[in-house]
Design an enzyme around this catalytic site. Structure first.
Site, PDB file in Angstrom:
ATOM      1  N   ARG A 293       0.854  -1.186   0.000  1.00 27.71           N
ATOM      2  CA  ARG A 293       0.000   0.000   0.000  1.00 27.71           C
ATOM      3  C   ARG A 293       0.889   1.234   0.000  1.00 27.71           C
ATOM      4  O   ARG A 293       1.886   1.293   0.743  1.00 27.71           O
ATOM      5  CB  ARG A 293      -0.898   0.042   1.253  1.00 27.71           C
ATOM      6  CG  ARG A 293      -2.034  -0.976   1.255  1.00 27.71           C
ATOM      7  CD  ARG A 293      -3.131  -0.609   0.234  1.00 27.71           C
ATOM      8  NE  ARG A 293      -4.238  -1.542   0.251  1.00 27.71           N
ATOM      9  CZ  ARG A 293      -4.330  -2.646  -0.491  1.00 27.71           C
ATOM     10  NH1 ARG A 293      -3.352  -2.949  -1.347  1.00 27.71           N
ATOM     11  NH2 ARG A 293      -5.381  -3.413  -0.416  1.00 27.71           N
TER      12      ARG A 293
ATOM     13  N   GLU B 284      -3.052   7.645  -4.601  1.00 24.21           N
ATOM     14  CA  GLU B 284      -3.406   6.975  -5.856  1.00 24.21           C
ATOM     15  C   GLU B 284      -4.674   7.617  -6.379  1.00 24.21           C
ATOM     16  O   GLU B 284      -5.569   7.886  -5.579  1.00 24.21           O
ATOM     17  CB  GLU B 284      -3.649   5.481  -5.619  1.00 24.21           C
ATOM     18  CG  GLU B 284      -2.351   4.735  -5.403  1.00 24.21           C
ATOM     19  CD  GLU B 284      -2.531   3.240  -5.201  1.00 24.21           C
ATOM     20  OE1 GLU B 284      -3.612   2.708  -5.479  1.00 24.21           O
ATOM     21  OE2 GLU B 284      -1.578   2.610  -4.756  1.00 24.21           O
TER      22      GLU B 284
ATOM     23  N   HIS C 113      -0.880   0.213  -9.624  1.00 26.92           N
ATOM     24  CA  HIS C 113      -1.545  -0.743  -8.709  1.00 26.92           C
ATOM     25  C   HIS C 113      -2.177  -1.908  -9.488  1.00 26.92           C
ATOM     26  O   HIS C 113      -3.398  -2.090  -9.476  1.00 26.92           O
ATOM     27  CB  HIS C 113      -2.608  -0.017  -7.854  1.00 26.92           C
ATOM     28  CG  HIS C 113      -2.942  -0.752  -6.590  1.00 26.92           C
ATOM     29  ND1 HIS C 113      -3.300  -0.117  -5.431  1.00 26.92           N
ATOM     30  CD2 HIS C 113      -2.988  -2.078  -6.313  1.00 26.92           C
ATOM     31  CE1 HIS C 113      -3.552  -1.024  -4.485  1.00 26.92           C
ATOM     32  NE2 HIS C 113      -3.373  -2.216  -5.002  1.00 26.92           N
TER      33      HIS C 113
END
Ligand code: GLV
Length: 327
Positions: free
Chosen positions: A239, A268, A287
């Site tokens: 993360r 993000e 991601h």
């Protein structure tokens, strides 16, 4: 009456198909952008079970409006978007989708490690700009990975696959830091548990595979980067919240560490003008850790299976707060 399930994005059809086959009344949010918080709450109020994605913020505000839920089945292994303590207090079980994405995610960590060590993304961009003129004997040299020390932060399922890949391909020496010792990793890869400071000091590649939690939020910051080797490559596929992105940019600019490969960023999505994107020793992906047909299908199968199994037997395939399940 059939139980009602909301799926908050279109995911592989095995989820919808198996829920329908099991007799559920299923609604899918079919737009190609995530729901707003207001839409999520409004739609969740109408259902008994929620099949959620990481973009859904299941926080206190959500739970105060949706404390009626029987079950939450997250379409991800990570569940830092969910206030699990609050779900547990309300007696709502939360499922996740481990294992099926470990290979896919470790592949991305492994690929980023190689791409970073040889500045591959940067070189690709130079060709696009028409800058490939001749063979360069001395410019833009990378580093070799064979025999280097890989430090794994968070030796769980994904960390284990990364260790296996790196040992098999490059005979890397594996050290790790986790809350708990991983005896299997120690046996299989001769991996050595080390303190966090030792991990920083010894790792030539440091790959993050931990959860995002209060303990790990912003952990990789200026002071932590300053304890790493100047030759170190930092990889993060867990993360983006685990690293402080400004401090990472500074560490790379100042040569505190050598390079970074990121599949997760903070925030993000990453903006197109982020300085990391123009740095030679950096590789960034949007991601995509679990983005293979196999992994996403497996995730859809487990997430829907968690709901089906819960209503059928009171159990789940994977539950992160099993204390709320009866028996
Ligand atoms: C993806 O990031 C996941 O947690 O499954």
């Amino acid at each position: 009456m059939s139980k009602k399930v909301l799926i908050t994005r279109v995911i592989p059809s095995i989820a919808y198909d198996s829920l329908i086959a099991a007799g559920f009344d299923v609604t899918v949010w079919e737009r190609d952008t995530p729901m707003t918080q207001a839409q999520l709450i409004e739609q969740t109020k109408k259902v008994d079970a929620l099949l959620s994605l990481g973009a859904n913020k299941l926080n206190k505000e959500f739970f105060s409006a949706c404390n009626h839920l029987d079950i939450i089945a997250q379409f991800a292994v990570g569940y830092d978007n969910i206030d699990v303590a609050e779900a547990t207090r309300l007696g709502i079980p939360v499922g996740n989708t481990p294992d099926v994405l470990s290979e896919a995610t470790a592949d991305v960590a492994f690929g980023l490690m190689i791409a970073t060590s040889r500045k591959m993304f940067f070189h690709h961009k130079t060709i696009e700009r028409g800058e490939w003129k001749q063979f360069e004997p001395l410019k833009n040299l990378g580093v070799q990975l064979t025999g280097k020390t890989l430090g794994i932060f968070g030796m769980g399922r994904i960390g284990m696959v990364m260790a296996q890949r790196c040992q098999g391909a490059y005979n890397m020496n594996i050290i790790y830091h986790s809350r708990n010792r991983n005896i299997e990793a120690e046996k299989l890869f001769n991996a050595k548990w080390v303190s966090f400071d030792e991990l920083l000091k010894e790792s030539e590649v440091l790959s993050v595979h931990s959860v995002l939690s209060e303990e790990t939020q912003g952990l990789f910051n200026k002071s932590v980067f300053s304890k790493m080797r100047r030759s170190a490559i930092f990889i993060n596929t867990s993360r983006g919240g685990v690293h402080n992105e400004k401090d990472l940019i500074d560490a790379l600019r100042e040569g505190t560490i050598w390079g970074a490969g990121l599949d997760v960023t903070n925030p993000e999505p990453m903006k197109a003008d982020n300085p990391l994107l123009t740095m030679p020793n950096v590789a960034v992906l949007p991601h995509i850790g679990s983005a293979t047909e196999e992994a996403r299908t497996g995730m859809a199968r487990i997430a829907s299976g968690n709901i089906i199994e819960f209503y059928k037997t009171g159990k789940m395939l994977h539950c992160v707060n099993p204390e709320v399940l009866k028996n």
